[in-house]
Design an enzyme around this catalytic site. Structure first.
Site, PDB file in Angstrom:
ATOM      1  CG  HIS A  71      -9.572 -30.843  83.383  1.00  0.00           C
ATOM      2  ND1 HIS A  71     -10.467 -30.367  82.467  1.00  0.00           N
ATOM      3  CD2 HIS A  71     -10.280 -31.523  84.299  1.00  0.00           C
ATOM      4  CE1 HIS A  71     -11.682 -30.759  82.817  1.00  0.00           C
ATOM      5  NE2 HIS A  71     -11.602 -31.444  83.915  1.00  0.00           N
ATOM      6  CD  GLU A 123      -5.847 -33.431  87.660  1.00  0.00           C
ATOM      7  OE1 GLU A 123      -7.075 -33.281  87.849  1.00  0.00           O
ATOM      8  OE2 GLU A 123      -5.060 -33.732  88.565  1.00  0.00           O
TER       9      GLU A 123
END
Ligand code: SF4
Length: 276
Positions: A71, A123
């Protein structure tokens, strides 16, 4: 009951590469994975079985070798780990790195960075972690947070539905016509392929099954998409969660999976559906 399979589903290359790297590193010695390598409970369990420790914060890392997830991670976290003498391996997907670079470009143009995504998603936290200021938006009402900003640079979390992202960019432009708004489309290609395949699958199926962990953002988006098109949709992490009564009177079921779902888990679900 006929089982129709989505043309694109299951693991993307970013997740596959991250898992391969993690398994390779666990064979070399003690390893800590910072965060969930991918949002799938089976993959997380496999990593633990292979001997990888897990940490949710840099403070919890105990081993010399540490693996950062697909991520993406803020630069300041990487630097901190290196300063502590750790050997840092970064499994960030190149398509997530592309979002980091897009933000660098937009900020260098003097724009206020705007990320379309979920504020608490790992993320997005990796993206905002290195920025002095930024705004994360997900719903129409969030656009009001941008009032007074003259130059804006918009990107998206890689797994957001492109339709939603484009609608929000359009809304920003309408709401603040005086603002200079630049948009870089950073929704990743595997996500776009899966969304497009999902569109076709929904047209051909009565009920949709999405195989994906409860924390998988893109699996949730696929499920929401099917429901928004009036289909009954179930999201399951594995075959044991399926219930026979969901499929009473159903002749065509559509099957798809999020980008973090392993092949064998999808196959298990497909076989269960085909047998019912
Ligand atoms: Fe990379 Fe997209 Fe997969 Fe995320 S979903 S790991 S950005 S390919």
């Amino acid at each position: 009951m006929e089982v129709r399979l989505a043309e694109h589903m299951g693991m993307c290359f970013g997740v596959r590469d991250a898992i391969e790297l993690a398994l390779r590193l666990t064979r070399q010695g003690p390893l800590t994975i910072l965060g969930d390598l991918v949002h799938n409970p089976d993959v997380v369990a496999r990593m633990e079985a292979a001997g990888a420790a897990r940490a949710q914060a840099p403070d919890e890392v105990q081993t010399r070798a540490v693996l950062l997830t697909a991520h993406g991670t803020a630069q300041q976290v990487k630097l901190r780990l290196r300063d502590e003498g750790r050997q840092v391996h970064d499994a960030a997907c190149p398509l997530v790195k592309r979002v980091h670079l897009a933000l660098v470009k937009l900020v260098s143009e003097g724009r206020h960075p705007v990320i379309v995504g979920q504020e608490n998603h790992v993320e997005v936290r990796g993206l905002t972690g290195d920025l002095k200021e930024s705004t994360v938006i997900l719903h129409e009402a969030d656009v009001e947070k941008l009032a007074g900003k003259r130059r804006l640079g918009v990107v998206a979390q890689t797994t957001q539905p492109l339709e939603r992202v484009e609608a929000l960019v359009e809304l920003i432009r309408r709401r603040f016509p005086e603002a200079d708004v630049a948009f870089i489309d950073t929704v990743c290609q595997p996500t776009k392929d899966r969304q497009e395949a999902m569109r076709r699958l929904v047209e051909q199926s009565e009920v949709i099954v999405v195989v994906g962990g409860p924390d998988s953002n893109n699996s949730r988006k696929l499920t929401e998409f099917a429901r928004s098109r009036g289909r009954t949709a179930y999201q399951v992490a594995r075959a044991s969660e399926l219930r026979p009564e969901w499929f009473d009177g159903v002749s065509v079921v559509g099957l798809t999976a999020g980008t973090s779902t392993p092949e064998d888990v999808i196959e298990e679900v497909r076989a269960w559906l085909a047998a019912h």
